[in-house]
Design a protein around this motif. Structure first.
Motif, PDB file in Angstrom:
ATOM      1  N   TYR A 102     -20.823  11.788  54.281  1.00  0.00           N
ATOM      2  CA  TYR A 102     -20.791  12.283  55.664  1.00  0.00           C
ATOM      3  C   TYR A 102     -21.233  11.234  56.678  1.00  0.00           C
ATOM      4  O   TYR A 102     -20.836  11.267  57.836  1.00  0.00           O
ATOM      5  N   TYR A 103     -22.044  10.257  56.209  1.00  0.00           N
ATOM      6  CA  TYR A 103     -22.462   9.157  57.099  1.00  0.00           C
ATOM      7  C   TYR A 103     -21.196   8.407  57.568  1.00  0.00           C
ATOM      8  O   TYR A 103     -21.059   8.060  58.728  1.00  0.00           O
ATOM      9  N   VAL A 104     -20.271   8.192  56.633  1.00  0.00           N
ATOM     10  CA  VAL A 104     -19.004   7.522  56.950  1.00  0.00           C
ATOM     11  C   VAL A 104     -18.256   8.298  58.034  1.00  0.00           C
ATOM     12  O   VAL A 104     -17.645   7.720  58.935  1.00  0.00           O
ATOM     13  N   CYS A 105     -18.352   9.622  57.939  1.00  0.00           N
ATOM     14  CA  CYS A 105     -17.629  10.452  58.896  1.00  0.00           C
ATOM     15  C   CYS A 105     -18.177  10.256  60.313  1.00  0.00           C
ATOM     16  O   CYS A 105     -17.413  10.161  61.282  1.00  0.00           O
ATOM     17  N   PHE A 156     -10.744   7.340  57.069  1.00  0.00           N
ATOM     18  CA  PHE A 156     -10.031   6.553  56.063  1.00  0.00           C
ATOM     19  C   PHE A 156     -10.246   5.054  56.316  1.00  0.00           C
ATOM     20  O   PHE A 156     -10.502   4.280  55.400  1.00  0.00           O
ATOM     21  N   LEU A 157     -10.161   4.667  57.602  1.00  0.00           N
ATOM     22  CA  LEU A 157     -10.315   3.242  57.919  1.00  0.00           C
ATOM     23  C   LEU A 157     -11.708   2.725  57.557  1.00  0.00           C
ATOM     24  O   LEU A 157     -11.860   1.615  57.049  1.00  0.00           O
ATOM     25  N   ILE A 158     -12.729   3.542  57.779  1.00  0.00           N
ATOM     26  CA  ILE A 158     -14.088   3.107  57.437  1.00  0.00           C
ATOM     27  C   ILE A 158     -14.217   2.956  55.916  1.00  0.00           C
ATOM     28  O   ILE A 158     -14.751   1.963  55.421  1.00  0.00           O
ATOM     29  N   TRP A 159     -13.685   3.931  55.183  1.00  0.00           N
ATOM     30  CA  TRP A 159     -13.742   3.836  53.709  1.00  0.00           C
ATOM     31  C   TRP A 159     -12.970   2.606  53.224  1.00  0.00           C
ATOM     32  O   TRP A 159     -13.406   1.898  52.323  1.00  0.00           O
ATOM     33  N   LEU A 160     -11.814   2.379  53.862  1.00  0.00           N
ATOM     34  CA  LEU A 160     -10.987   1.238  53.451  1.00  0.00           C
ATOM     35  C   LEU A 160     -11.755  -0.059  53.665  1.00  0.00           C
ATOM     36  O   LEU A 160     -11.815  -0.930  52.786  1.00  0.00           O
ATOM     37  N   PHE A 161     -12.389  -0.175  54.829  1.00  0.00           N
ATOM     38  CA  PHE A 161     -13.150  -1.389  55.132  1.00  0.00           C
ATOM     39  C   PHE A 161     -14.290  -1.569  54.122  1.00  0.00           C
ATOM     40  O   PHE A 161     -14.480  -2.644  53.561  1.00  0.00           O
ATOM     41  N   ALA A 162     -15.017  -0.468  53.890  1.00  0.00           N
ATOM     42  CA  ALA A 162     -16.143  -0.545  52.938  1.00  0.00           C
ATOM     43  C   ALA A 162     -15.633  -0.985  51.568  1.00  0.00           C
ATOM     44  O   ALA A 162     -16.235  -1.821  50.888  1.00  0.00           O
ATOM     45  N   CYS A 163     -14.493  -0.421  51.177  1.00  0.00           N
ATOM     46  CA  CYS A 163     -13.926  -0.725  49.860  1.00  0.00           C
ATOM     47  C   CYS A 163     -13.555  -2.200  49.765  1.00  0.00           C
ATOM     48  O   CYS A 163     -13.871  -2.879  48.772  1.00  0.00           O
ATOM     49  N   LEU A 164     -12.908  -2.712  50.820  1.00  0.00           N
ATOM     50  CA  LEU A 164     -12.480  -4.116  50.786  1.00  0.00           C
ATOM     51  C   LEU A 164     -13.684  -5.052  50.698  1.00  0.00           C
ATOM     52  O   LEU A 164     -13.638  -6.081  50.016  1.00  0.00           O
ATOM     53  N   ILE A 165     -14.781  -4.674  51.349  1.00  0.00           N
ATOM     54  CA  ILE A 165     -15.985  -5.521  51.296  1.00  0.00           C
ATOM     55  C   ILE A 165     -16.630  -5.432  49.910  1.00  0.00           C
ATOM     56  O   ILE A 165     -17.000  -6.438  49.311  1.00  0.00           O
ATOM     57  N   LEU A 166     -16.748  -4.201  49.411  1.00  0.00           N
ATOM     58  CA  LEU A 166     -17.417  -4.014  48.117  1.00  0.00           C
ATOM     59  C   LEU A 166     -16.647  -4.637  46.964  1.00  0.00           C
ATOM     60  O   LEU A 166     -17.227  -5.046  45.961  1.00  0.00           O
ATOM     61  N   ARG A 167     -15.325  -4.693  47.097  1.00  0.00           N
ATOM     62  CA  ARG A 167     -14.502  -5.273  46.021  1.00  0.00           C
ATOM     63  C   ARG A 167     -14.735  -6.779  45.886  1.00  0.00           C
ATOM     64  O   ARG A 167     -14.535  -7.369  44.843  1.00  0.00           O
ATOM     65  N   ARG A 168     -15.146  -7.387  47.002  1.00  0.00           N
ATOM     66  CA  ARG A 168     -15.363  -8.838  46.967  1.00  0.00           C
ATOM     67  C   ARG A 168     -16.628  -9.202  46.215  1.00  0.00           C
ATOM     68  O   ARG A 168     -17.494  -8.351  46.031  1.00  0.00           O
ATOM     69  N   ASP A 169     -16.738 -10.443  45.911  1.00  0.00           N
ATOM     70  CA  ASP A 169     -17.946 -10.967  45.302  1.00  0.00           C
ATOM     71  C   ASP A 169     -19.118 -10.724  46.272  1.00  0.00           C
ATOM     72  O   ASP A 169     -18.923 -10.675  47.485  1.00  0.00           O
ATOM     73  N   LEU A 170     -20.333 -10.582  45.724  1.00  0.00           N
ATOM     74  CA  LEU A 170     -21.511 -10.227  46.520  1.00  0.00           C
ATOM     75  C   LEU A 170     -21.659 -11.057  47.803  1.00  0.00           C
ATOM     76  O   LEU A 170     -21.818 -10.524  48.898  1.00  0.00           O
ATOM     77  N   ASN A 171     -21.623 -12.368  47.648  1.00  0.00           N
ATOM     78  CA  ASN A 171     -21.876 -13.246  48.795  1.00  0.00           C
ATOM     79  C   ASN A 171     -20.706 -13.279  49.762  1.00  0.00           C
ATOM     80  O   ASN A 171     -20.881 -13.344  50.971  1.00  0.00           O
TER      81      ASN A 171
END
Ligand code: PFF
Length: 492
Positions: A102-105, A156-171
């Motif tokens: 819900y924070y994403v919302c 959806f856009l916020i989740w997509l952005f979060a997903c793209l960041i999390l998929r990357r390497d930590l740094n």
């Protein structure tokens, strides 16, 4: 061979920025000013600072020491301490995950407001606009089956952005995003605060922060409010600090780091509230509405009161408004990523699923749950989730963590770990705080939260809370029962 790669921050700066980014969130921008105002104004700073040192920093240190020592996910850490504790880790992670849905919302609503603010599309009645044109809100659950397309897209856009960041390497992902968004956020807040101080009536607002009501100090609720704000604002007990600290290289100065993070987070919220109060002071002078009627919290402040203020600012409003909503977006996104990292880490470590895949699956499931909050009944259900998960479940989780690390785990080991490379040392006082003072304070907070949540809930809310309770018991048990694909997982 394990498929999951060992991760490590490439600089202390990356770690600190990610930590500060995780702490600075919606809570700092719209929760703190209201808590401060309703609990004695200037005098609130005393319980606030006491809570920050005694409880906030103390607990962050526990999370740092545990994460740094084990260099594992919270699920595996609790399993290592005692096998029977693993469900508690999944319980904490599930709370964190549900809070994120819900924070994403809310961050999604903010995204919509960035666009709306360019033309001040909310018109002369932002209150009605928010309810009718943005949320399309209904009070009853009948609206559960109709989705609000704009909210769905922005969520959806916020989740997509979060997903793209999390998929990357930590740094490359979290590290880089925090190092870009956090300075930008600070710069915008600095600009807004300076601008707000030039507004007529600003002093009426900011003087509220500096005018103490000393009698408030004798009120236990004020102390609990200070403590609650520290828990929320520093994101205590959500396994964030533990996760981020587990990625630290050897030789890190844990205590020094924790102090910088805690002071930056509190400094941010106090500084930001000078701007918020000055702007509200300006509104009180121009509209004649008494100041106390303007101070509200959460969505009411951001999406109703502030648009009203921007309306009275003329052309300056068209610049300040998008910047204000951009601040909330940046603060929100870095917190969302942090909330999800701990969840992904535990799943990926136990089931040996690579980072990219875990992030994608977690974000897809998260998005599907978030869809509930994008319906006409979304804001009502969101309020129920928030009341239950924040006041009740999360505080209980922090209490459990205090007991586990203070009483079940060999606590003295943590003192040695913290003092190893730090310039500032911790000792016996810290131990007393964690073992005795912190659990008592948290229990007080929990009883107060549970009482308010239950006594103010109607039948629908109670049913949803009941359902959430069942989910919070069953799902963690299932996750703990599932066999780990990572054979190292069981090596204590
Ligand atoms: N500390 C962040 C904030 O103040 O918004 C992140 C956060 C805290 C998110 C607590 C959610 C939450 F329940």
């Amino acid at each position: 061979m394990t498929k999951t790669k060992k991760q490590e921050w490439n600089s202390n700066l990356a770690f600190m920025m990610a930590m500060i980014g995780s702490a600075v969130g919606l809570g700092n921008i719209w929760r703190f000013p209201n808590v401060l105002y309703s609990n004695g104004g200037g005098s609130f700073m005393i319980p606030y600072i006491v809570s920050l040192f005694l409880l906030g920093i103390s607990f962050v240190l526990v999370e740092y020491a545990v994460g740094f020592k084990f260099k594992r996910s919270i699920a595996r850490i609790l399993f290592s301490i005692h096998q029977k504790l693993e469900p508690i880790a999944w319980f904490i992670l599930l709370i964190v995950f549900l809070i994120t849905t819900y924070y994403v919302c809310v961050v999604g609503w903010d995204l919509i407001y960035i666009v709306l603010s360019i033309t001040k599309a909310w018109g002369s009645n932002p209150d009605l606009y928010f309810a009718n044109n943005v949320l399309h809100a209904t009070d009853s659950l009948s609206g559960l089956f109709s989705i609000v397309p704009n909210v769905l897209v922005s969520v959806f856009l916020i989740w997509l952005f979060a997903c793209l960041i999390l998929r990357r390497d930590l740094n490359d992902g979290i590290g880089r995003v925090s190092q870009i968004l956090l300075p930008l956020l600070c710069l915008i807040v600095l600009g807004i605060v300076i601008f707000s101080l030039t507004l007529p009536g600003a002093s009426i607002g900011y003087m509220q922060i500096f005018t103490p009501d000393w009698s408030a100090l004798g009120d236990l609720n004020v102390w609990l409010a200070a403590f609650g704000q520290i828990v929320f604002s520093l994101s205590l007990g959500m396994a964030i600090a533990m996760t981020y600290a587990s990625y630290l290289p050897e030789g890190s100065k844990l205590v020094d780091n924790a102090l910088v993070v805690a002071f930056s987070n509190s400094g941010f919220e106090v500084f930001n509230s000078i701007g918020i109060f000055s702007i509200l002071g300006f509104m009180a002078v121009t509209s004649g509405i008494p100041f106390n009627e303007l101070v509200s919290e959460g969505t009411g402040l951001a999406f109703v009161v502030f648009p009203q203020v921007f309306n009275t600012m003329g052309s300056a409003g068209s610049i300040v408004a998008p910047l204000f909503f951009l601040c909330i977006l940046f603060a929100g996104i870095t917190s969302v990523i942090a909330l999800l990292e701990g969840v992904c880490y535990s799943i990926s470590e136990k089931f040996l699923i690579e980072r990219k895949k875990t992030a994608t699956v977690v974000c897809i499931i998260g998005f599907l749950i978030s869809v509930i909050f994008t319906t006409n009944a979304g804001s009502t259900i969101l309020g129920i989730f928030d009341a239950f998960l924040n006041n009740f479940a999360l505080v209980f989780a922090v209490f459990l963590e205090c007991i586990i690390f203070g009483w079940i785990y060999k606590f003295d080991d943590l003192i040695a770990i913290l003092n190893d490379n730090s310039s500032i040392q911790v000792g016996k006082t810290w131990k007393i705080v964690i073992k005795y003072i912190l659990p008592i304070c948290i229990l007080g907070l929990w009883i107060q939260g549970a009482y308010t949540t239950i006594t103010t809930a109607d039948t629908i809310s109670l049913s949803i809370m009941g359902l959430l309770t069942v989910i919070l018991i069953v799902v963690p048990l299932i996750f703990a029962k599932m066999t780990a694909r990572n054979k190292d997982y069981y090596k204590v």
